[in-house]
Design a protein around this motif. Structure first.
Motif, PDB file in Angstrom:
ATOM      1  N   TYR A 131       2.851   3.622   4.227  1.00 30.40           N
ATOM      2  CA  TYR A 131       1.431   3.357   4.025  1.00 30.40           C
ATOM      3  C   TYR A 131       0.796   2.876   5.326  1.00 30.40           C
ATOM      4  CZ  TYR A 131       2.687   3.242  -0.954  1.00 30.40           C
ATOM      5  OH  TYR A 131       3.160   3.544  -2.204  1.00 30.40           O
TER       6      TYR A 131
ATOM      7  N   ASP B 174      -4.049  -0.885   6.348  1.00 27.99           N
ATOM      8  CA  ASP B 174      -5.223  -1.241   5.558  1.00 27.99           C
ATOM      9  C   ASP B 174      -5.036  -0.860   4.097  1.00 27.99           C
ATOM     10  OD1 ASP B 174      -5.136   1.320   6.627  1.00 27.99           O
ATOM     11  OD2 ASP B 174      -7.294   1.530   6.843  1.00 27.99           O
ATOM     12  N   ALA B 175      -4.442   0.308   3.860  1.00 26.65           N
ATOM     13  CA  ALA B 175      -4.175   0.713   2.478  1.00 26.65           C
ATOM     14  C   ALA B 175      -3.148  -0.209   1.826  1.00 26.65           C
ATOM     15  CB  ALA B 175      -3.687   2.156   2.446  1.00 26.65           C
TER      16      ALA B 175
ATOM     17  N   ALA C 244      -2.576  -3.378   2.374  1.00 31.52           N
ATOM     18  CA  ALA C 244      -3.169  -4.653   1.976  1.00 31.52           C
ATOM     19  C   ALA C 244      -3.834  -4.525   0.607  1.00 31.52           C
ATOM     20  CB  ALA C 244      -4.179  -5.108   3.021  1.00 31.52           C
ATOM     21  N   ALA C 245      -4.546  -3.420   0.396  1.00 34.53           N
ATOM     22  CA  ALA C 245      -5.192  -3.202  -0.896  1.00 34.53           C
ATOM     23  C   ALA C 245      -4.159  -2.996  -2.000  1.00 34.53           C
ATOM     24  CB  ALA C 245      -6.134  -2.001  -0.802  1.00 34.53           C
ATOM     25  N   HIS C 246      -3.119  -2.212  -1.718  1.00 35.21           N
ATOM     26  CA  HIS C 246      -2.073  -1.974  -2.722  1.00 35.21           C
ATOM     27  C   HIS C 246      -1.380  -3.276  -3.127  1.00 35.21           C
ATOM     28  CE1 HIS C 246      -2.241   2.345  -3.015  1.00 35.21           C
ATOM     29  NE2 HIS C 246      -2.060   2.507  -1.699  1.00 35.21           N
TER      30      HIS C 246
ATOM     31  N   VAL D   3      -2.623  -6.268  -3.242  1.00 33.88           N
ATOM     32  CA  VAL D   3      -3.498  -7.041  -4.129  1.00 33.88           C
ATOM     33  C   VAL D   3      -3.495  -6.431  -5.528  1.00 33.88           C
ATOM     34  CG1 VAL D   3      -5.893  -7.702  -4.564  1.00 33.88           C
ATOM     35  CG2 VAL D   3      -4.951  -7.871  -2.250  1.00 33.88           C
ATOM     36  N   LYS D   4      -3.456  -5.113  -5.622  1.00 37.26           N
ATOM     37  CA  LYS D   4      -3.535  -4.431  -6.904  1.00 37.26           C
ATOM     38  C   LYS D   4      -2.195  -4.337  -7.629  1.00 37.26           C
ATOM     39  CE  LYS D   4      -5.881  -0.618  -7.160  1.00 37.26           C
ATOM     40  NZ  LYS D   4      -6.376   0.750  -6.827  1.00 37.26           N
ATOM     41  N   ARG D   5      -1.086  -4.158  -6.863  1.00 35.80           N
ATOM     42  CA  ARG D   5       0.192  -3.851  -7.514  1.00 35.80           C
ATOM     43  C   ARG D   5       1.398  -4.302  -6.681  1.00 35.80           C
ATOM     44  NH1 ARG D   5       2.464   1.066  -5.846  1.00 35.80           N
ATOM     45  NH2 ARG D   5       1.254   2.188  -4.269  1.00 35.80           N
TER      46      ARG D   5
ATOM     47  N   LEU E  21      -0.023 -12.786   3.087  1.00 32.52           N
ATOM     48  CA  LEU E  21      -0.771 -12.281   1.934  1.00 32.52           C
ATOM     49  C   LEU E  21       0.107 -12.268   0.692  1.00 32.52           C
ATOM     50  CD1 LEU E  21      -3.212 -10.882   0.598  1.00 32.52           C
ATOM     51  CD2 LEU E  21      -2.332  -8.701   1.488  1.00 32.52           C
TER      52      LEU E  21
END
Length: 357
Positions: free
Chosen positions: A216, A219-220, A222-224, A226-228, A248
């Motif tokens: 990954y 930036d992607a 970091a979002a993943h 938070v979500k999963r 994080l």
């Protein structure tokens, strides 16, 4: 067999949480009749005041003869200007001892509210190069100013460093869920992160074919997370990205104060919690020692593997069980929503060890 584990008390809350961890360690080695010497070495403000350096030569020389050591947080941002210009104590240790592997787990803990539900992930951070200017050069500094309005930053990415951190991450994955996520920014930094990404894939596919590999962009990812976050197992990345993502992950699973870590080379291990020195609460006896305590658990596990010593492994298991059991009972420091002091939490852990042994 006898061991030597150094103690560096550091700055801010460092002395409080290190002495708490020391008490737990000494109880564990006594329980299993493990011969351990615990020499104390100056670091941080103590090193500056006594020897004129945050990590003085007396500390470096002493640690050469240690199997492992406990490295407390430091408050390098508050040092006098002449010391702030130098590599900070963490960078000094990693560079001087070539502690190339930084393993930072983050997981959901009993009694602590997780922001992402159940999760158990280990971030492997390459520790010696990348774009961290205080540790990516053999000599000199990787960041400089040709004039007052311009900064040039050099990054370094090598096959050797990438291969050895990749092996560490894949070896860990083989003991867990056999999944590795490689984190990079090769879509923009094509040569540097492209090399890192390709070498990690080479190591995994050649030596660890059973491990599922994915990758990954930072930036992607970091979002993943938070979500999963719970979908990930072992995360393999570079120096800067590993520093960010491990913090994080720790905060998402409950508290950065819970984040353990070890830094290793082929022969030595440094236990170092992921969090900082928290000078705002220093001396108030409310600091959370769990991150450093669990770092020591990791250190004992590493030493057990290195020296093939099951007594060390038993000590590690006992310490971890005691810490988690106490947390499950709701005995927590203020950052975890409890009312315990550093001292009372530590005493509860030591009592729990007596009950569990």
């Amino acid at each position: 067999m006898s061991y030597k584990i150094g103690l560096l008390y550091g700055d801010g809350i460092g002395p409080e949480i290190t002495k708490a961890t020391e008490k737990m360690m000494k109880a564990a080695v006594k329980k299993y009749n493990i011969s351990v010497e615990f020499p104390v070495y100056p670091m941080g403000w103590e090193g500056i005041e006594k020897y004129g350096a945050p990590v003085p030569d007396i500390t470096k020389e002493g640690l050469k003869n240690c199997d492992a050591w406990v490295f407390a947080p430091h408050d390098s941002a508050a040092y006098p200007e002449e010391y702030r210009k130098l590599t900070n104590p963490s960078g000094t240790m990693r560079h001087y001892f070539d502690l190339y592997s930084n393993a930072r787990p983050a997981k959901s803990y009993p009694g602590v509210k997780s922001r992402v539900g159940e999760a158990d992930v280990v971030v492997f951070r390459e520790n010696t190069e990348g774009i961290m200017p205080d540790r990516n050069m053999y000599k000199g500094w990787g960041e400089f100013m040709p004039d007052e309005n311009t900064v040039i930053l050099n990054g370094k990415f090598t096959r050797k460093a990438t291969e050895r951190i990749a092996h560490e991450a894949f070896k860990m994955a083989m003991t867990r869920r056999k999944k590795v996520a490689i984190i990079h920014k090769a879509n923009v930094l094509q040569w540097s992160y492209g090399l890192f990404k390709s070498v990690c894939y080479e190591v995994g596919e050649k030596y660890y074919p059973e491990v599922e590999i994915e990758d990954y962009h930072i930036d992607a990812m970091a979002a993943h997370m938070v979500k999963r976050l719970g979908d990930f197992d072992v995360v393999l990345t570079t120096n800067l990205f590993g520093d960010i993502l491990s913090d994080l992950a720790g905060e998402l699973t409950g508290s950065l104060g819970l984040g353990p870590a070890i830094n290793t080379n082929e022969t030595q291990c440094m236990a170092q919690a992921a969090h900082g020195s928290a000078p705002d609460i220093a001396g108030r006896n409310i600091a959370n020692p769990v991150g450093l305590m669990l770092s020591v658990v990791m250190m004992f596990e590493w030493m057990a593997d290195k020296h093939q010593d099951e007594s060390l492994r038993k000590a590690a298991i006992l310490m971890q069980k005691a810490v988690l059991s106490v947390m499950k009972k709701g005995i927590l420091t203020p950052d975890m929503g409890g009312r315990e002091t550093t001292t009372s939490f530590t005493d509860a852990v030591v009592r729990e060890m007596e009950l569990l042994a």
